[in-house]
Motif scaffolding. Structure first.
Motif, PDB file in Angstrom:
ATOM      1  N   ARG A  62      99.869  -7.780  53.917  1.00 15.06           N
ATOM      2  CA  ARG A  62      98.777  -8.948  54.676  1.00 15.06           C
ATOM      3  C   ARG A  62      98.874  -9.793  54.294  1.00 15.06           C
ATOM      4  O   ARG A  62      99.244 -10.340  53.025  1.00 15.06           O
ATOM      5  CB  ARG A  62      97.213  -8.011  54.000  1.00 15.06           C
ATOM      6  N   LYS A  63      98.390 -10.943  55.529  1.00 16.50           N
ATOM      7  CA  LYS A  63      98.450 -12.196  55.009  1.00 16.50           C
ATOM      8  C   LYS A  63      96.781 -12.719  55.121  1.00 16.50           C
ATOM      9  O   LYS A  63      97.056 -13.853  55.222  1.00 16.50           O
ATOM     10  CB  LYS A  63      99.647 -13.101  56.172  1.00 16.50           C
ATOM     11  N   ARG A  64      96.547 -11.614  55.753  1.00 17.37           N
ATOM     12  CA  ARG A  64      94.850 -12.125  55.524  1.00 17.37           C
ATOM     13  C   ARG A  64      93.972 -11.005  55.196  1.00 17.37           C
ATOM     14  O   ARG A  64      94.264 -10.070  55.066  1.00 17.37           O
ATOM     15  CB  ARG A  64      94.605 -12.204  56.705  1.00 17.37           C
ATOM     16  N   ASN A  65      93.183 -11.343  54.099  1.00 24.61           N
ATOM     17  CA  ASN A  65      91.998 -10.643  53.042  1.00 24.61           C
ATOM     18  C   ASN A  65      91.634 -10.172  54.495  1.00 24.61           C
ATOM     19  O   ASN A  65      90.590 -11.168  55.704  1.00 24.61           O
ATOM     20  CB  ASN A  65      91.869 -11.058  52.141  1.00 24.61           C
ATOM     21  N   PRO A  66      90.780  -8.538  54.562  1.00 20.24           N
ATOM     22  CA  PRO A  66      89.640  -8.967  55.008  1.00 20.24           C
ATOM     23  C   PRO A  66      88.504  -9.294  55.398  1.00 20.24           C
ATOM     24  O   PRO A  66      88.205 -10.060  54.395  1.00 20.24           O
ATOM     25  CB  PRO A  66      89.310  -6.971  54.531  1.00 20.24           C
ATOM     26  N   SER A  67      87.739  -9.770  56.721  1.00 23.19           N
ATOM     27  CA  SER A  67      86.912 -10.734  56.097  1.00 23.19           C
ATOM     28  C   SER A  67      85.419  -9.482  55.832  1.00 23.19           C
ATOM     29  O   SER A  67      84.332 -10.113  54.939  1.00 23.19           O
ATOM     30  CB  SER A  67      85.486 -11.367  57.535  1.00 23.19           C
ATOM     31  N   ILE A  68      85.571  -8.191  55.250  1.00 22.98           N
ATOM     32  CA  ILE A  68      84.176  -7.213  54.641  1.00 22.98           C
ATOM     33  C   ILE A  68      84.994  -6.745  54.015  1.00 22.98           C
ATOM     34  O   ILE A  68      85.997  -5.766  54.292  1.00 22.98           O
ATOM     35  CB  ILE A  68      83.462  -6.717  55.282  1.00 22.98           C
ATOM     36  N   GLN A  69      85.165  -6.123  52.092  1.00 25.19           N
ATOM     37  CA  GLN A  69      85.466  -5.471  51.565  1.00 25.19           C
ATOM     38  C   GLN A  69      84.986  -4.193  51.764  1.00 25.19           C
ATOM     39  O   GLN A  69      83.759  -3.677  52.060  1.00 25.19           O
ATOM     40  CB  GLN A  69      85.100  -5.641  50.377  1.00 25.19           C
ATOM     41  N   ILE A  70      86.076  -2.947  51.456  1.00 30.54           N
ATOM     42  CA  ILE A  70      85.249  -1.138  52.285  1.00 30.54           C
ATOM     43  C   ILE A  70      84.078  -1.076  51.007  1.00 30.54           C
ATOM     44  O   ILE A  70      83.934  -0.385  52.142  1.00 30.54           O
ATOM     45  CB  ILE A  70      86.224  -0.630  51.817  1.00 30.54           C
ATOM     46  N   GLU A  71      83.952  -1.886  49.751  1.00 29.25           N
ATOM     47  CA  GLU A  71      82.963  -1.141  48.967  1.00 29.25           C
ATOM     48  C   GLU A  71      81.594  -2.220  49.778  1.00 29.25           C
ATOM     49  O   GLU A  71      80.419  -1.780  49.531  1.00 29.25           O
ATOM     50  CB  GLU A  71      82.739  -1.856  47.812  1.00 29.25           C
ATOM     51  N   ASP A  72      81.722  -3.366  50.645  1.00 33.83           N
ATOM     52  CA  ASP A  72      80.604  -3.949  51.242  1.00 33.83           C
ATOM     53  C   ASP A  72      80.094  -3.019  52.208  1.00 33.83           C
ATOM     54  O   ASP A  72      79.370  -4.061  53.175  1.00 33.83           O
ATOM     55  CB  ASP A  72      81.137  -5.653  51.159  1.00 33.83           C
ATOM     56  N   LEU A  73      80.958  -2.602  53.291  1.00 32.36           N
ATOM     57  CA  LEU A  73      80.240  -2.103  54.239  1.00 32.36           C
ATOM     58  C   LEU A  73      79.079  -1.271  54.358  1.00 32.36           C
ATOM     59  O   LEU A  73      78.743  -0.652  53.367  1.00 32.36           O
ATOM     60  CB  LEU A  73      81.617  -0.785  55.389  1.00 32.36           C
ATOM     61  N   PRO A  74      78.102  -1.447  55.925  1.00 31.55           N
ATOM     62  CA  PRO A  74      76.925  -0.619  55.543  1.00 31.55           C
ATOM     63  C   PRO A  74      77.298   0.869  55.644  1.00 31.55           C
ATOM     64  O   PRO A  74      78.900   1.355  56.067  1.00 31.55           O
ATOM     65  CB  PRO A  74      76.667  -0.889  56.874  1.00 31.55           C
ATOM     66  N   GLU A  75      76.702   1.520  55.975  1.00 31.62           N
ATOM     67  CA  GLU A  75      76.981   2.990  56.274  1.00 31.62           C
ATOM     68  C   GLU A  75      77.800   3.404  57.516  1.00 31.62           C
ATOM     69  O   GLU A  75      76.906   2.890  58.650  1.00 31.62           O
ATOM     70  CB  GLU A  75      75.559   4.068  56.195  1.00 31.62           C
ATOM     71  N   ILE A  76      78.943   3.682  57.054  1.00 27.73           N
ATOM     72  CA  ILE A  76      79.155   4.119  58.667  1.00 27.73           C
ATOM     73  C   ILE A  76      79.366   5.552  59.072  1.00 27.73           C
ATOM     74  O   ILE A  76      79.379   6.342  58.147  1.00 27.73           O
ATOM     75  CB  ILE A  76      81.553   4.229  57.989  1.00 27.73           C
ATOM     76  N   ASP A  77      79.215   5.474  60.420  1.00 31.85           N
ATOM     77  CA  ASP A  77      78.413   6.536  61.080  1.00 31.85           C
ATOM     78  C   ASP A  77      79.938   7.730  61.399  1.00 31.85           C
ATOM     79  O   ASP A  77      80.042   8.965  61.544  1.00 31.85           O
ATOM     80  CB  ASP A  77      77.735   6.896  62.044  1.00 31.85           C
ATOM     81  N   VAL A  78      80.766   7.017  62.040  1.00 27.32           N
ATOM     82  CA  VAL A  78      81.646   6.905  62.988  1.00 27.32           C
ATOM     83  C   VAL A  78      83.069   6.167  63.351  1.00 27.32           C
ATOM     84  O   VAL A  78      82.761   5.013  62.985  1.00 27.32           O
ATOM     85  CB  VAL A  78      81.843   7.203  64.833  1.00 27.32           C
ATOM     86  N   ILE A  79      84.581   7.272  62.725  1.00 26.56           N
ATOM     87  CA  ILE A  79      85.190   5.824  62.765  1.00 26.56           C
ATOM     88  C   ILE A  79      86.558   6.437  63.634  1.00 26.56           C
ATOM     89  O   ILE A  79      86.337   7.868  64.247  1.00 26.56           O
ATOM     90  CB  ILE A  79      86.063   5.999  61.575  1.00 26.56           C
TER      91      ILE A  79
END
Length: 278
Positions: A62-79
């Motif tokens: 990757r040449k760009r870090n995620p703008s939100i880290q996986i630990e900082d996501l809100p509660e995810i309902d559906v992927i």
């Protein structure tokens, strides 16, 4: 392509836990988008690993870090998962998200058995035109012009795009696709599309990539075909997968938008951010 783009928004973003009115979205990287709509938090093709590869020591980095880290996501309902290529289908990320959120993971035919091997649960496998209803929101798996391939197993699972539909709004996630008639078919079927997520990168050389990926001019034509209220350009500037430069997709797309006077988001390369031209 630089070694790593320093983004302006690396501080933990202020994400509202849930929204009930309208659509909010956040581009995390590549084809990973957080969509908040109808009280649901939806994640598309989540990839948070350092490489789009089966290996941690080689492959596109990757040449760009995620703008939100996986630990900082809100509660995810559906992927929703478009297909099994490594820049869209990251088992390590799916495992973390599944364990933390117990979210539904919607995939194409052939991928549930694969995820079962990693003890990833709550997976629902779908064919084209299948509909999964969750909290009165329809998730429809649609066709795309692409293919699947995981560790030299081509066409062993189904690829596609996604329609997310409520009574008030319709969202289209194109996933990964070449240009095709499916854009007009989607417009004819769903009439009003409020948000379209359209890929613009990984298109050089054209003699080969035109069969699986759109160039910026194709993406612009897809936008015209779909006639959405708003489109977001995705699938660029994170992993060097093909021959174009890092910023070529947005700069070429900007040229098409400028030539037609289309209202759009402008990309500020110096600060690595978008702003809307009113």
């Amino acid at each position: 392509w630089p070694n790593l783009v320093e983004q302006s928004d690396q501080a933990t973003p202020n994400i509202i836990p849930r929204i009930t009115d309208g659509i909010a979205y956040k581009q995390i990287n590549h084809a990973t988008i957080l969509i908040q709509h109808a009280g649901l938090n939806i994640l598309t093709d989540p990839v948070f690993s350092k490489r789009a590869s089966p290996f941690e020591w080689m492959g596109p980095k990757r040449k760009r870090n995620p703008s939100i880290q996986i630990e900082d996501l809100p509660e995810i309902d559906v992927i929703v998962i478009s297909h099994d290529h490594y820049d869209h289908f990251d088992v390590k990320s799916l495992k973390k998200l599944s364990e933390k959120h117990n979210c539904k993971i919607l995939v194409g035919l052939g991928l549930k058995a694969f995820l079962d091997k990693f003890d990833i649960s709550n997976v629902i496998e779908m064919d084209w035109n299948d509909i999964h209803l969750y909290n009165n929101v329809e998730f429809i798996f649609h066709s795309a012009v692409h293919w699947s391939n995981r560790m030299a197993s081509p066409y062993s699972s189904l690829w596609g795009s996604w329609i997310i539909k409520t009574e008030e709004k319709t969202i289209y996630f194109a996933g990964d696709t070449a240009y095709g008639d499916h854009f007009k078919e989607i417009k004819d079927t769903y009439k009003q599309i409020d948000l379209a997520l359209i890929p613009i990168g990984s298109y050089v050389p054209r003699f080969f990539m035109q069969h699986v990926h759109m160039a910026p001019e194709d993406a612009f034509q897809a936008h015209i075909d779909l006639q959405p209220t708003e489109s977001l350009a995705i699938h660029w500037g994170t992993f060097k997968l093909t021959g174009e430069g890092m910023f070529d997709p947005v700069e070429e797309l900007q040229g098409h938008l400028d030539s037609t006077g289309t209202t759009n988001f402008y990309y500020d390369r110096e600060h690595d951010m978008y702003y809307k031209q009113n």
